[in-house]
Write a protein that holds these residues in place. Structure first.
Motif, PDB file in Angstrom:
ATOM      1  N   ASP A   1      -9.138   3.080   7.118  1.00 38.24           N
ATOM      2  CA  ASP A   1      -9.729   3.150   5.778  1.00 38.24           C
ATOM      3  C   ASP A   1      -8.601   3.345   4.771  1.00 38.24           C
ATOM      4  O   ASP A   1      -7.947   4.388   4.738  1.00 38.24           O
ATOM      5  N   ALA A   2      -8.353   2.316   3.931  1.00 35.24           N
ATOM      6  CA  ALA A   2      -7.240   2.374   2.990  1.00 35.24           C
ATOM      7  C   ALA A   2      -7.534   3.226   1.763  1.00 35.24           C
ATOM      8  O   ALA A   2      -6.649   3.404   0.913  1.00 35.24           O
TER       9      ALA A   2
ATOM     10  N   GLY B   1       8.343  -5.565   1.554  1.00 33.68           N
ATOM     11  CA  GLY B   1       8.408  -4.182   1.097  1.00 33.68           C
ATOM     12  C   GLY B   1       9.176  -3.311   2.058  1.00 33.68           C
ATOM     13  O   GLY B   1       9.488  -3.695   3.190  1.00 33.68           O
ATOM     14  N   ASP B   2       9.495  -2.100   1.591  1.00 31.31           N
ATOM     15  CA  ASP B   2      10.223  -1.134   2.414  1.00 31.31           C
ATOM     16  C   ASP B   2       9.326  -0.613   3.531  1.00 31.31           C
ATOM     17  O   ASP B   2       8.116  -0.475   3.364  1.00 31.31           O
ATOM     18  N   GLY B   3       9.941  -0.324   4.643  1.00 34.34           N
ATOM     19  CA  GLY B   3       9.207   0.257   5.762  1.00 34.34           C
ATOM     20  C   GLY B   3       8.626  -0.761   6.728  1.00 34.34           C
ATOM     21  O   GLY B   3       8.041  -0.383   7.733  1.00 34.34           O
TER      22      GLY B   3
ATOM     23  N   TYR C   1       0.836  -1.208   0.000  1.00 29.56           N
ATOM     24  CA  TYR C   1       0.000   0.000   0.000  1.00 29.56           C
ATOM     25  C   TYR C   1       0.871   1.258   0.000  1.00 29.56           C
ATOM     26  O   TYR C   1       1.804   1.391   0.804  1.00 29.56           O
ATOM     27  N   GLU C   2       0.586   2.164  -0.936  1.00 33.58           N
ATOM     28  CA  GLU C   2       1.422   3.357  -1.112  1.00 33.58           C
ATOM     29  C   GLU C   2       0.883   4.591  -0.406  1.00 33.58           C
ATOM     30  O   GLU C   2       1.552   5.631  -0.402  1.00 33.58           O
ATOM     31  N   GLY C   3      -0.321   4.488   0.155  1.00 32.84           N
ATOM     32  CA  GLY C   3      -0.884   5.676   0.789  1.00 32.84           C
ATOM     33  C   GLY C   3      -0.026   6.173   1.947  1.00 32.84           C
ATOM     34  O   GLY C   3       0.241   7.377   2.072  1.00 32.84           O
TER      35      GLY C   3
ATOM     36  N   LEU D   1      -0.205  -3.602   4.331  1.00 30.55           N
ATOM     37  CA  LEU D   1      -1.327  -3.872   3.435  1.00 30.55           C
ATOM     38  C   LEU D   1      -0.816  -4.052   2.013  1.00 30.55           C
ATOM     39  O   LEU D   1      -0.042  -3.224   1.509  1.00 30.55           O
ATOM     40  N   TRP D   2      -1.239  -5.150   1.386  1.00 32.44           N
ATOM     41  CA  TRP D   2      -0.895  -5.409  -0.015  1.00 32.44           C
ATOM     42  C   TRP D   2      -2.186  -5.497  -0.824  1.00 32.44           C
ATOM     43  O   TRP D   2      -3.130  -6.182  -0.448  1.00 32.44           O
TER      44      TRP D   2
END
Length: 525
Positions: free
Chosen positions: A212-213, A493-495, A170-172, A523-524
């Motif tokens: 909320d994504a 993923g990063d982070g 998830y990029e948000g 989240l993916w």
């Protein structure tokens, strides 16, 4: 004449005094020599003409005490008694003995080569520990990746692997910024709504976090920016709602299959509660009659055919069935294990079949349609069969086609396949071959004290009808497996700075969420 006798008597007295002083000195020297072991040993008593000697009976061995520094003779050393030199010599000997004792007790610092510190036995063989030392977590070290996907010869399996491995983080917001709960996450899941990713998480202190994504990172526009403020302060934090529903760990929760605004939660505080999102209220559905009774609840299932009926497991080895239309006193309680039941589930299509995973190392299958007497302790459902693992089992999850996935501390994931369950007679007995796992997958499940137990979780209704489940990975990934035991993906993923131990699929969409011990969300999608 009298004068001579008088002088002789004085001489004789002096001589006798000297002899007495000499005898006393010799006696003292003999005693000192005997005490130091230098004296002559007494001759052994002769035997009665026989060369054979009976061995004397020996008593219990005395514990050898550490000998004090040996006393030495100042006279032999040429030192005057009570002189300063003798006192100084005695002090030096005492200090040397104390220093030797201190060095003996002092800890060893620095590195040690095991070859140099062998006390007894042969040299240590590293090969005997190969299966042990390799079980530890290796952060960010992949065990499945693009090479395995490209090497897949089966076209359908390769397509599925490419699809699942293609899910992106998830990029948000970065995972380190999405703190969905204040404390360690124990339970997690998606709202069943397919058009929006709404993630719920329960933590150690009884809080429910909601994220909320659909929200994205935004830039605030403060009226005045102070010079001391950094650019990072301009980034908006994710909007998260946190509700304190229970007083202790929220171990599990489920959404009602008939009302998606109803969330049922269970907790170690011995209660089951209903959170009504539409009416913004929370009420207790079940709890012991005595508020002081401690009956921690470890799992919760809603009957899909009778949504008003719930099943729950307790840490003391009991399973309960409760009809929410009745008072809590009408709850049926069965003891299915003498030890903790860590996880259980009901068959999604035939909920009268139930699987349990216990600390006693067993995965058991039960038929709730039939009850039997056991060990004179009342009645309980009929046990159809059991399988024993080498170590304790953490969870047993049913999917819609009759497969059960378990995770256990013997570092395996086992997949059992039960075919034709719709035609099983009540209380049918399953033999050992039928209760044996069809697939066994090696998987590091050694979570330790600070990471939530790893549990496999199936996707409830996959759109392509391919059964798959997800489980956390100690190397800070999330693993996806097919019902056949084939690994489909390893998501990272990063982070991600901690183990995403609590992982869940969305019921229908290919979305995966996972929570960490610090309350952070990954989240993916």
């Amino acid at each position: 004449m009298t004068k001579a006798k008088q002088e002789l008597s004085e001489y004789e007295l002096q001589r006798q005094a000297n002899i007495a002083e000499r005898d006393a000195l010799l006696k003292k020297l003999s005693l000192n020599a005997a005490a130091s072991g230098l004296g002559l040993k007494a001759p052994k008593a002769a035997s009665n003409g026989s060369k054979l000697h009976k061995k004397r009976a020996t008593g219990p061995k005395k514990v050898k005490e550490e000998a004090a520094p040996r006393r030495t003779s100042s006279r032999i050393a040429g030192l005057e008694a009570d002189s300063e030199v003798a006192k100084r010599k005695a002090d030096e000997e005492h200090e040397a003995a104390q220093e030797a004792a201190r060095l003996k007790r002092q800890r060893v610092s620095g590195d040690l080569d095991l070859k140099d510190i062998i006390v007894a036995g042969k040299e240590l063989d590293k090969s005997m520990f190969a299966d042990v030392v390799n079980r530890g977590a290796q952060p960010y070290e992949r065990t499945f990746g693009d090479d395995e996907v490209k090497a897949t010869s089966d076209k359908e399996l390769r397509a599925l692997r490419e699809k699942m491995s293609g899910l992106e983080l998830y990029e948000g917001f970065e995972p380190s910024r999405i703190k969905i709960t204040p404390e360690r996450i124990y339970s997690l899941g998606f709202h069943p709504e397919p058009s929006k990713a709404l993630i719920f998480a329960g933590d150690k202190l009884g809080n429910i976090g909601i994220f909320d994504a659909s929200q994205r990172t935004a830039i605030r526009s403060p009226p005045v920016k102070m010079e001391a403020e950094s650019d990072e302060d301009d980034e908006a934090e994710p909007t998260i709602t946190s509700l304190h529903l229970h007083t202790r760990t929220i171990s599990s929760f489920q959404f009602s299959p008939v009302n998606p605004s109803h969330l049922l939660t269970c907790s170690y505080d011995s209660s089951v509660r209903l959170l009504d999102i539409a009416s913004q209220s929370s009420s207790e559905l079940y709890g012991p009659a005595d508020p002081d009774d401690d009956e921690p609840i470890s799992g919760l299932e809603i009957d899909p055919l009778s949504p008003h009926v719930i099943y729950f497991s307790r840490l003391d080895g009991h399973i309960g069935r409760y009809d929410t239309r009745s008072p809590p006193s009408a709850t049926t309680i069965w003891q299915l294990s003498e030890k903790k039941i860590g996880g259980f589930s009901t068959h999604p299509q035939y909920p009268h079949f139930l699987s349990t995973a216990s600390l006693d190392r067993t995965m058991r299958l039960w038929d709730l349609r039939k009850t039997v007497s056991w060990e004179g302790s009342g009645k309980r459902p009929a046990m159809l069969g059991e399988h024993v693992s080498r170590l304790s089992i953490s969870h047993a999850a049913f999917n819609s086609v009759g497969q059960v996935a378990t995770s256990s501390y013997d570092d395996t994931i086992k997949i059992y396949s039960f075919q034709g369950m719709s035609g099983w007679k009540e209380g049918v007995a399953l033999d050992e071959p039928l209760m044996s796992p069809g697939s066994v997958v090696k998987h590091n499940n050694q979570t330790g004290r600070w990471v939530t137990i790893l549990r496999p979780q199936w996707q409830a209704r996959p759109a392509d009808a391919v059964q798959r489940f997800v489980i956390g990975n100690m190397n800070r990934f999330v693993d996806v497996y097919a019902g056949s035991g084939e690994q489909l993906a390893q998501l990272g993923g990063d982070g991600i700075t901690a183990v995403p131990a609590v992982a869940q699929f969305h019921p229908t969409n290919d979305w995966i969420a996972a929570g960490t011990a610090s309350g952070k969300l990954c989240l993916w999608m």
